[in-house]
Design an enzyme around this catalytic site. Structure first.
Site: not given
Ligand code: FPP
Length: 231
Positions: A16, A33, A127
């Site tokens: 997050d 992201h 892993l």
């Molecule tokens: C939460 O942060 C993050 C997500 C909902 C998406 C996470 C996805 C990735 C890191 C990419 C995935 C890639 C792979 C290779 C599996 P948020 O956007 O909710 O952050 P915020 O709460 O600060 O808005």
């Protein structure tokens, strides 16, 4: 740290804070992201140093469809290009990729990339990198119960476990959530019954080996009783 036996074997991470990390730098949420992927790579690269056997990453939830289409499509592009760019190396490093979630609802091309990654790494023995994509714990449990109803069985707790997306994996020992939020947000609710939880204010794109080390040190001091007595 490797000699310490009290290490979690299965570490699940709620990544997050990508959006906030980016906004604070006047960057787009997608840039956050993208940096999140760099953090995934860092954690995969050092998992062996801590004897971690399974890493689960919460990449996209069943609720994340509520985001702007551009962000949703952007996240899918990021996952696709991660698989494109890293699959060879992951395979070479004996990493086995697994997924949790209904990937059939994802764009066809992404679904194809994921299936390719699953097939290519299925016999690897190192892993396990378990990606939760289009995953929601309530959906997972409802799906499992419906499968059991179709089979006409009396339902036990083990029967439900056997129908979850994670049926081939042990429950997570340790769940880490970054960015300061202290909740599970529909992540592995059934499997988390006795997981140890750890919350850090660090935003996911900034998370690295030293943060993981700190989290694991905290875990190693805990006594897991699974409902039993204090020693
Ligand atoms: C939460 O942060 C993050 C997500 C909902 C998406 C996470 C996805 C990735 C890191 C990419 C995935 C890639 C792979 C290779 C599996 P948020 O956007 O909710 O952050 P915020 O709460 O600060 O808005």
């Amino acid at each position: 740290m490797k000699s310490n036996k009290n290490f979690p074997s299965h570490v699940a991470i709620i990544m997050d804070g990508n959006g906030r990390w980016a906004t604070r730098r006047k960057m787009s949420r997608l840039a956050g992201h993208r940096q999140g992927v760099e953090a995934i790579k860092r954690i995969i690269a050092c998992a062996g140093d801590f004897d971690i056997k399974i890493l689960t990453f919460f990449a996209f939830s069943t609720e994340n469809w509520k985001r702007d289409k551009a962000e949703v499509d952007g996240i899918f592009d990021i996952v696709r290009s991660y698989l494109d760019g890293s699959l060879e190396e992951l395979d070479k490093n004996n990493v086995k990729i697994t997924v949790m979630g209904d990937i059939t609802r994802l764009p066809q091309d992404l679904c194809r990339h994921i299936n390719l990654a699953l097939a290519k790494t299925q016999n690897n023995t190192g892993l396990i990198v378990n990606l939760a994509i289009n995953y929601g714990a309530r959906d997972e449990i409802v799906r499992a119960v419906n499968m059991l109803i179709d089979e006409g069985e009396q339902i036990s707790a083990d029967d439900i476990s056997a129908k979850l997306y994670s049926k081939d994996l042990p429950d997570p020992d340790f769940i880490i959530r970054t960015s300061g939020e202290k909740r599970l947000s529909n992540f592995m609710l059934y499997q988390a019954a006795y997981s140890e939880l750890y919350f850090t204010k660090v935003f996911w794109p900034s998370f690295g080996k030293r943060h993981l080390k700190r989290a694991l040190k905290n875990y190693s001091r805990r006594e897991r009783r699974y409902g039993g007595n204090h020693k």
